[in-house]
Design a protein around this motif. Structure first.
Motif, PDB file in Angstrom:
ATOM      1  N   VAL A 251      16.824  14.579 129.211  1.00 53.96           N
ATOM      2  CA  VAL A 251      15.792  13.924 130.019  1.00 53.96           C
ATOM      3  C   VAL A 251      15.170  12.761 129.249  1.00 53.96           C
ATOM      4  CG1 VAL A 251      13.529  14.245 131.097  1.00 53.96           C
ATOM      5  CG2 VAL A 251      15.291  16.003 131.350  1.00 53.96           C
ATOM      6  N   HIS A 252      14.814  12.996 127.996  1.00 51.92           N
ATOM      7  CA  HIS A 252      14.149  11.987 127.168  1.00 51.92           C
ATOM      8  C   HIS A 252      15.014  10.745 126.992  1.00 51.92           C
ATOM      9  CE1 HIS A 252      11.558  10.483 123.889  1.00 51.92           C
ATOM     10  NE2 HIS A 252      12.683  10.190 123.258  1.00 51.92           N
ATOM     11  N   TYR A 253      16.240  10.933 126.528  1.00 54.57           N
ATOM     12  CA  TYR A 253      17.097   9.784 126.259  1.00 54.57           C
ATOM     13  C   TYR A 253      17.702   9.202 127.534  1.00 54.57           C
ATOM     14  CZ  TYR A 253      16.635  10.521 121.297  1.00 54.57           C
ATOM     15  OH  TYR A 253      16.107  10.622 120.030  1.00 54.57           O
ATOM     16  N   GLY A 254      17.776  10.006 128.574  1.00 58.41           N
ATOM     17  CA  GLY A 254      18.247   9.470 129.843  1.00 58.41           C
ATOM     18  C   GLY A 254      17.304   8.417 130.386  1.00 58.41           C
ATOM     19  N   PHE A 255      16.001   8.741 130.426  1.00 59.05           N
ATOM     20  CA  PHE A 255      15.016   7.777 130.913  1.00 59.05           C
ATOM     21  C   PHE A 255      14.832   6.635 129.930  1.00 59.05           C
ATOM     22  CE2 PHE A 255      13.155  11.409 133.518  1.00 59.05           C
ATOM     23  CZ  PHE A 255      13.676  10.920 134.704  1.00 59.05           C
ATOM     24  N   ALA A 256      14.897   6.926 128.620  1.00 61.85           N
ATOM     25  CA  ALA A 256      14.741   5.857 127.625  1.00 61.85           C
ATOM     26  C   ALA A 256      15.869   4.844 127.736  1.00 61.85           C
ATOM     27  CB  ALA A 256      14.705   6.452 126.223  1.00 61.85           C
ATOM     28  N   SER A 257      17.085   5.315 127.980  1.00 66.32           N
ATOM     29  CA  SER A 257      18.217   4.396 128.088  1.00 66.32           C
ATOM     30  C   SER A 257      18.086   3.497 129.306  1.00 66.32           C
ATOM     31  CB  SER A 257      19.531   5.192 128.161  1.00 66.32           C
ATOM     32  OG  SER A 257      19.576   5.996 129.328  1.00 66.32           O
ATOM     33  N   VAL A 258      17.501   4.024 130.380  1.00 64.67           N
ATOM     34  CA  VAL A 258      17.305   3.203 131.581  1.00 64.67           C
ATOM     35  C   VAL A 258      16.371   2.039 131.281  1.00 64.67           C
ATOM     36  CG1 VAL A 258      16.296   3.194 133.894  1.00 64.67           C
ATOM     37  CG2 VAL A 258      17.789   5.062 133.201  1.00 64.67           C
ATOM     38  N   ILE A 259      15.356   2.290 130.432  1.00 66.15           N
ATOM     39  CA  ILE A 259      14.367   1.256 130.122  1.00 66.15           C
ATOM     40  C   ILE A 259      14.894   0.263 129.103  1.00 66.15           C
ATOM     41  CG2 ILE A 259      12.097   0.865 129.074  1.00 66.15           C
ATOM     42  CD1 ILE A 259      11.192   3.485 130.329  1.00 66.15           C
TER      43      ILE A 259
END
Length: 315
Positions: A251-259
């Protein structure tokens, strides 16, 4: 002399939710409830780990520290965001903007480093159990925690110093609900903006990808070890100790990668705001829920600590 003739920006106007005027009355109670749930969830985890002696292990020490970093990260951004949803004027002074960026980046990267440390902890526990006590003793844990916090604050200092070393002399409207790097870079003027933008982007992406790579390497070794275990019960138990951490990492790196890894394109206020909400509000909201529900030992400890005190007849 040319710089003396330019007007200097002393405050910024945050325009994060101006694209959703009709939804702002709905955003405030929704985000407030999620924020309060985030605070409560992280405080419950910290209190449970502190009160239950059976949880005084490196894994839960790291989890308690992770909850603290996440709580501080949300405090750095969300209260200001909630206040702006109710305010008529969304101005933030330049020093306050710099402080918000420093603390949000510091706690955000500390969170990423702690997730990496937790992956290493699970790697040592499963792949090298005989060396676990030596590697993850008090000195080892203190060193890993100290490096995580120091690394997070170093990242916050580097990014904030680089951004606010630039000169802001033109428009002062930030197309975001917080002092975020990309919209601030668009407001900077002078010849050094592009080099700073590339350097800051490279440092942030390198740190995130480095943490992600270390976690992937840890779990590749963990998976290989689990698959070699002869007992199905042993494999299930080993994997269950990693499930909550692995879910939060995704969840953490999934959303971070989108940004941080999204392709560059024309500015879109609505898209930037919504993506910022997922990482600032949604991810911290989900993390304590995931750890509480997917970690059976922590869930049992919470019931023992709090539920039995509220209902002593159920002991």
């Amino acid at each position: 002399m040319q710089g003396a003739n330019r007007s200097t920006v002393t405050e910024f106007i945050l325009l994060g939710f101006s694209a959703f005027p009709r939804l702002q009355p709905l955003f405030f109670p929704l985000f407030l409830l999620m924020y309060l749930s985030t605070l409560l969830g992280n405080l419950l985890i910290m209190a449970t780990v502190g009160l239950q002696r059976g949880l005084h292990t490196p894994m839960y020490l790291f989890l308690c520290t992770l909850s603290l970093s996440e709580l501080l990260y949300t405090v750095a951004i969300i209260p200001r965001m909630l206040a702006d949803l109710l305010a008529a004027r969304h101005a933030i002074a330049l020093p306050a903007c710099a402080c918000q960026m420093f603390f949000s980046f510091s706690f955000g990267f500390t969170h990423s480093f702690l997730l990496t440390v937790m992956g290493y902890d699970r790697y040592v526990a499963i792949c090298h159990p005989l060396r676990y006590s030596a590697l993850m003793g008090p000195r080892g844990c203190a060193c890993l925690l100290g490096c995580s916090w120091a690394g997070g604050f170093l990242m916050g200092l580097v990014v904030t110093a680089a951004i606010f070393h630039l000169h802001f002399c033109g428009p002062n409207r930030i197309h975001h609900f917080a002092c975020h790097v990309p919209p601030l870079l668009k407001l900077a003027c002078g010849h050094g903006v592009q080099p700073v933008a590339r350097a800051v982007g490279l440092v942030c992406i390198a740190a995130l990808l480095g943490c992600c790579l270390l976690i992937l390497l840890s779990y590749a070794s963990i998976l290989g070890t689990i698959l070699r275990m002869p007992s199905a019960e042993g494999r299930r138990k080993a994997f269950s100790t990693c499930a909550s951490h692995l879910t939060v990492v995704v969840v953490h790196y999934g959303f971070a990668s989108v940004i941080y890894l999204k392709p560059r394109g024309p500015p879109a206020l609505e898209g930037d705001t919504l993506m910022g909400i997922t990482y600032t509000v949604l991810t911290p909201f989900l993390s304590p829920i995931i750890f509480s529900l997917r970690n059976k030992e922590l869930k049992a400890a919470m019931k023992k600590t709090f539920l039995h005190k509220l209902y002593p007849e159920k002991r």
